[in-house]
Structures are given as C-alpha cells and as structure tokens.
Design a protein around this motif. Structure first.
Motif, PDB file in Angstrom:
ATOM      1  N   ASP A 283     -48.273   3.383  -0.347  1.00 31.39           N
ATOM      2  CA  ASP A 283     -48.378   1.971   0.021  1.00 31.39           C
ATOM      3  C   ASP A 283     -47.172   1.503   0.822  1.00 31.39           C
ATOM      4  N   LYS A 284     -46.007   2.062   0.496  1.00 29.15           N
ATOM      5  CA  LYS A 284     -44.786   1.667   1.192  1.00 29.15           C
ATOM      6  C   LYS A 284     -44.898   1.959   2.690  1.00 29.15           C
ATOM      7  N   THR A 285     -45.486   3.107   3.027  1.00 27.68           N
ATOM      8  CA  THR A 285     -45.651   3.475   4.427  1.00 27.68           C
ATOM      9  C   THR A 285     -46.624   2.527   5.126  1.00 27.68           C
ATOM     10  N   LYS A 286     -47.729   2.255   4.457  1.00 29.27           N
ATOM     11  CA  LYS A 286     -48.725   1.340   5.029  1.00 29.27           C
ATOM     12  C   LYS A 286     -48.116  -0.034   5.295  1.00 29.27           C
ATOM     13  N   LYS A 287     -47.270  -0.465   4.371  1.00 31.56           N
ATOM     14  CA  LYS A 287     -46.620  -1.768   4.532  1.00 31.56           C
ATOM     15  C   LYS A 287     -45.685  -1.767   5.743  1.00 31.56           C
ATOM     16  N   MET A 288     -45.009  -0.631   5.985  1.00 33.41           N
ATOM     17  CA  MET A 288     -44.113  -0.533   7.138  1.00 33.41           C
ATOM     18  C   MET A 288     -44.874  -0.712   8.449  1.00 33.41           C
ATOM     19  N   VAL A 289     -46.059  -0.139   8.502  1.00 33.66           N
ATOM     20  CA  VAL A 289     -46.886  -0.301   9.701  1.00 33.66           C
ATOM     21  C   VAL A 289     -47.271  -1.760   9.867  1.00 33.66           C
ATOM     22  N   GLU A 290     -47.621  -2.406   8.767  1.00 33.21           N
ATOM     23  CA  GLU A 290     -47.981  -3.828   8.802  1.00 33.21           C
ATOM     24  C   GLU A 290     -46.803  -4.679   9.255  1.00 33.21           C
ATOM     25  N   GLU A 291     -45.572  -4.203   8.923  1.00 35.69           N
ATOM     26  CA  GLU A 291     -44.368  -4.968   9.259  1.00 35.69           C
ATOM     27  C   GLU A 291     -43.833  -4.655  10.653  1.00 35.69           C
ATOM     28  N   GLY A 292     -44.534  -3.785  11.373  1.00 34.47           N
ATOM     29  CA  GLY A 292     -44.150  -3.580  12.768  1.00 34.47           C
ATOM     30  C   GLY A 292     -43.752  -2.179  13.177  1.00 34.47           C
ATOM     31  N   ALA A 293     -43.779  -1.190  12.286  1.00 31.83           N
ATOM     32  CA  ALA A 293     -43.469   0.180  12.676  1.00 31.83           C
ATOM     33  C   ALA A 293     -44.453   0.649  13.735  1.00 31.83           C
ATOM     34  N   GLU A 294     -43.943   1.192  14.832  1.00 32.99           N
ATOM     35  CA  GLU A 294     -44.807   1.582  15.946  1.00 32.99           C
ATOM     36  C   GLU A 294     -44.797   3.084  16.210  1.00 32.99           C
ATOM     37  N   THR A 295     -43.758   3.788  15.732  1.00 35.12           N
ATOM     38  CA  THR A 295     -43.645   5.216  15.995  1.00 35.12           C
ATOM     39  C   THR A 295     -43.338   5.962  14.698  1.00 35.12           C
ATOM     40  N   ALA A 296     -43.446   7.279  14.772  1.00 39.63           N
ATOM     41  CA  ALA A 296     -43.102   8.109  13.620  1.00 39.63           C
ATOM     42  C   ALA A 296     -41.645   7.899  13.223  1.00 39.63           C
ATOM     43  N   PHE A 297     -40.777   7.813  14.233  1.00 38.73           N
ATOM     44  CA  PHE A 297     -39.363   7.611  13.900  1.00 38.73           C
ATOM     45  C   PHE A 297     -39.126   6.259  13.247  1.00 38.73           C
ATOM     46  N   ASP A 298     -39.897   5.246  13.614  1.00 35.45           N
ATOM     47  CA  ASP A 298     -39.764   3.942  12.947  1.00 35.45           C
ATOM     48  C   ASP A 298     -39.953   4.088  11.441  1.00 35.45           C
ATOM     49  N   ILE A 299     -40.904   4.927  11.051  1.00 32.01           N
ATOM     50  CA  ILE A 299     -41.145   5.156   9.620  1.00 32.01           C
ATOM     51  C   ILE A 299     -39.953   5.851   8.990  1.00 32.01           C
ATOM     52  N   TRP A 300     -39.451   6.891   9.655  1.00 32.80           N
ATOM     53  CA  TRP A 300     -38.254   7.585   9.159  1.00 32.80           C
ATOM     54  C   TRP A 300     -37.098   6.595   9.010  1.00 32.80           C
ATOM     55  N   TYR A 301     -36.906   5.788  10.045  1.00 32.99           N
ATOM     56  CA  TYR A 301     -35.809   4.830  10.062  1.00 32.99           C
ATOM     57  C   TYR A 301     -35.916   3.843   8.913  1.00 32.99           C
ATOM     58  N   MET A 302     -37.091   3.294   8.720  1.00 35.86           N
ATOM     59  CA  MET A 302     -37.282   2.275   7.695  1.00 35.86           C
ATOM     60  C   MET A 302     -37.183   2.853   6.286  1.00 35.86           C
ATOM     61  N   TYR A 303     -37.608   4.101   6.122  1.00 39.63           N
ATOM     62  CA  TYR A 303     -37.487   4.748   4.817  1.00 39.63           C
ATOM     63  C   TYR A 303     -36.034   5.042   4.463  1.00 39.63           C
ATOM     64  N   ASP A 304     -35.273   5.513   5.449  1.00 37.50           N
ATOM     65  CA  ASP A 304     -33.950   6.060   5.145  1.00 37.50           C
ATOM     66  C   ASP A 304     -32.780   5.105   5.356  1.00 37.50           C
ATOM     67  N   LYS A 305     -32.988   3.993   6.018  1.00 42.39           N
ATOM     68  CA  LYS A 305     -31.848   3.141   6.353  1.00 42.39           C
ATOM     69  C   LYS A 305     -31.080   2.664   5.121  1.00 42.39           C
ATOM     70  N   GLU A 306     -31.760   2.519   3.985  1.00 33.50           N
ATOM     71  CA  GLU A 306     -31.082   2.077   2.766  1.00 33.50           C
ATOM     72  C   GLU A 306     -30.115   3.131   2.238  1.00 33.50           C
ATOM     73  N   ILE A 307     -30.358   4.400   2.578  1.00 31.64           N
ATOM     74  CA  ILE A 307     -29.479   5.484   2.125  1.00 31.64           C
ATOM     75  C   ILE A 307     -28.054   5.252   2.610  1.00 31.64           C
ATOM     76  N   TYR A 308     -27.926   4.667   3.795  1.00 31.68           N
ATOM     77  CA  TYR A 308     -26.618   4.536   4.442  1.00 31.68           C
ATOM     78  C   TYR A 308     -25.981   3.162   4.255  1.00 31.68           C
ATOM     79  N   LYS A 309     -26.571   2.324   3.419  1.00 32.16           N
ATOM     80  CA  LYS A 309     -26.091   0.936   3.316  1.00 32.16           C
ATOM     81  C   LYS A 309     -24.646   0.840   2.832  1.00 32.16           C
TER      82      LYS A 309
END
Length: 369
Positions: free
Chosen positions: A321-347
């Motif tokens: 569901d988290k991935t589906k929500k990312m698409v709904e929130e504007g993810a347009e590419t495969a890397f967008d999904i990677w970015y949105m999943y992992d960005k919290e790792i580096y906070k």
C-alpha cells in the motif's frame, strides 16, 4: 543547496561514477571488471587472514580499486581524482612501495590463476560447481592452493573462502530481477559489483566530507559485508521477511562462510557491528550500502533501463500500500519510488541526504552533470 556543498558532492560522485563503470566493462568469461576486482579483494582478505602479509588490508583494497579504475580509464581517473581532497593520498599509495602494494599485485596475479582454474580446468573435467570436494581435489592435483603459501590448512581456508565468495560475482541483485524492477538490460548488476560500488562511494564521500571514521576499516568491512547472501540470497524489504528474521539467517550464514579462517572472529564481529550501527564507522558503512543501491537505481533510470510505472504489474513492490500511495502522491518514475522509500534513512545524516537529492536532480548516466 550551497555551491560549496554541491561541489563536494559532484567531486565525490564523479569518483564513484568512474568506479561504477567497472560494472559494465566485460572481461574474460563474461565477468565484469568490478566482479574480477571483487575476487581480488576477497583473495587479499583471505590471504592476509592466514599469512599476515600487511598490517593495513584496507590500503591493499584501495590499491586494488584504484588500479582497476586506472586500467579502465586512466585519463578520467586522473582528472577526477586530482580534484579530490584525498587525491594526493590516493596517488601516494599507488606509487609508493609497501607490503600492501605487494599483496595487491600478488592477488591480481593469483586471481588470474584461480579464474583460469574455475573457468577452464574445472569445466573441462565436467565437475559440477557445487561439488566442492571434487573441485578441491582437482585443485590440489594441479597444485593451485600452493600459490597462496606453504601451509596446507591455511591454503584450504583461503581457497574455500574464495570459492564461496566467487558465487557473488554471478548472483544478480534481487532488486533488478523480473519479480522486482525488471531492469531492461542484458546484464544486471551483481552482488559483487554492488560491493565495489559501496567501497568507491565510501572513499569518495569520505574524501570530501571527512566523516571522522577509520576509512580503511570501513572499506575492509564493506568488502565482505554481503557474504551472508552466498547462503540466504539477496533479501529485499519487499520479500515478506522481517528484519529480525533476515538478520538471524544472515548471521548464521556468515559464520558458515568464514569457516576456520584465522581472522574469522574479526570478520564476524565487524559484520555484527555493521548490523548494530552503534558507532560512526558502522553507521557510514550502512548508509553507503543503502545509498549505493539508490544511486544504481538512478543510473538505470538515466540510462533508460527502468520500466515506466505503468508497466510494473509483476513487481512485488507494488503489492504494498505504501508504494501505491507514493504513486498517488506524485511518484512518476522507478527512481521516485526508491527515493521516497529511502529518503528517511538519511534524515540523521544531512550529507547523505543531500547526495541523494543531488542525484535526483542530475543525470548520473552523464557523469553526474
């Protein structure tokens, strides 16, 4: 992003991208230059474990990386390395005589002998690769273990460690396979190639940001940080295996892989510390491991190898569901999904976070421009 910070990121990434090119340079027996380099590093670690040929194995690993990069494109390496803060240090270890350099050259030569043995001699005898006992019997017949030293028990451990780790040269990273991102290229990244990427990334970033770490210990750990995958495979966060279960399986696998190497306890402890992330060294190791995967995803995106999000029907990542929500929130590419999943790792590490943001905005297939 401030110009100084952006300049540091750009220099570090150019060094990493030079090393990343080794993943695509195919050499003998359909192995990439990066995979061959991984074999040399593993061999250096095993030989030094048994015979103590250098006090600084991290220096040997750096020499091996730089020599491979030099062989691939000396002009590009010279241009990019000369701009690094640690560039002069890199040149110095390449040109100065040392035990670390002698071991590096020995491993380059020994790895060629080993690969000829596996790719020609073993195949000519029609021995199945998983039949280690028969392979080692043949190796002894051909006096292969004697290239390491004069102690039969130590030579056995070195050969066994190399043999097991050799499998990672051919093990495709799960994230790129048909059940995940189905990257459209004839040759997808292997686990061994990913390891080389993490080492180059650690060296480049530490050169520019000076993380106050023992960089030699960090790259030493990174060189074998994936050995658990020899037994359990590359388990992603989307494979319905809890982090606790994955860690338990991986720790059992690690102990099995290191066997009776004299420095087995040192290797195991470094890997367990890698998982704990309790000190700066292990935190940087973990972040380099994660960021390298993100960068490789962006490289595939920029090369045009990633499928559009509209063509991900077989991707198990999209069952979440988290991935589906990312698409709904504007993810347009495969890397967008990677970015949105992992960005919290580096906070908690703004430098890594800024590198990821820089990668998102720039073309990594075009040297980060």
């Amino acid at each position: 992003m401030k110009k100084k910070k952006e300049k540091q990121i750009k220099k570090a990434l150019k060094f990493y991208l030079d090393a990343n090119k080794l993943k695509y340079k195919i050499e003998n027996n359909n192995q990439s230059a990066a995979s061959r380099l991984y074999g040399r590093m593993i061999l250096a670690i095993a030989i030094n474990s048994e015979y103590d040929e250098t006090k600084n194995i991290g220096k040997t690993l750096k020499i091996l990386l730089l020599k491979s990069m030099m062989d691939d494109n000396a002009e590009s390496l010279h241009n990019n390395m000369s701009k690094l803060n640690d560039g002069k240090k890199f040149y110095k270890i390449l040109t100065s005589d040392s035990k670390a350099k002698i071991l590096a050259q020995k491993c380059i030569n020994r790895e060629k002998i080993l690969e000829y043995f596996f790719e020609v001699t073993v195949k000519e005898k029609n021995i199945f690769y998983d039949d280690f006992d028969k392979i080692y019997e043949l190796a002894e017949e051909k006096k292969i273990p004697e290239i390491f030293g004069n102690n039969k028990e130590k030579n056995y451990e070195i050969f066994r460690f190399y043999y097991l780790n050799r499998k990672l040269k051919f093990k495709e990273r799960t994230g790129w396979d048909n059940k995940h991102w189905n990257v459209q290229t004839e040759k997808r990244e292997t686990v061994a190639e990913h390891v080389i990427g993490t080492i180059a990334l650690a060296l480049g970033l530490n050169s520019e940001f000076d993380f106050d770490i023992d960089i030699d210990k960090v790259i030493y750990t990174l060189a074998f940080h994936e050995i658990g995958e020899i037994k359990i495979g590359d388990i992603t966060p989307f494979d319905n295996v809890s982090p606790e279960e994955k860690e338990k399986k991986e720790h059992e696998a690690i102990k099995s892989i290191v066997g009776n190497l004299r420095k087995k306890d040192e290797i195991v402890n470094l890997l367990f510390n890698f998982d704990k992330k309790e000190n700066m060294d292990s935190k940087i190791e973990y972040l380099c491991d994660k960021l390298e995967a993100d960068l490789q995803s962006k490289i595939y995106q920029d090369l045009g190898y990633q499928n559009p999000l509209s063509e991900q029907e077989n991707n198990i990542v999209f069952t979440f569901d988290k991935t589906k929500k990312m698409v709904e929130e504007g993810a347009e590419t495969a890397f967008d999904i990677w970015y949105m999943y992992d960005k919290e790792i580096y906070k908690n590490n703004k430098k890594f976070s800024k590198v990821l943001k820089y990668a998102r905005k720039n073309d990594l297939a075009n040297n980060g421009e």
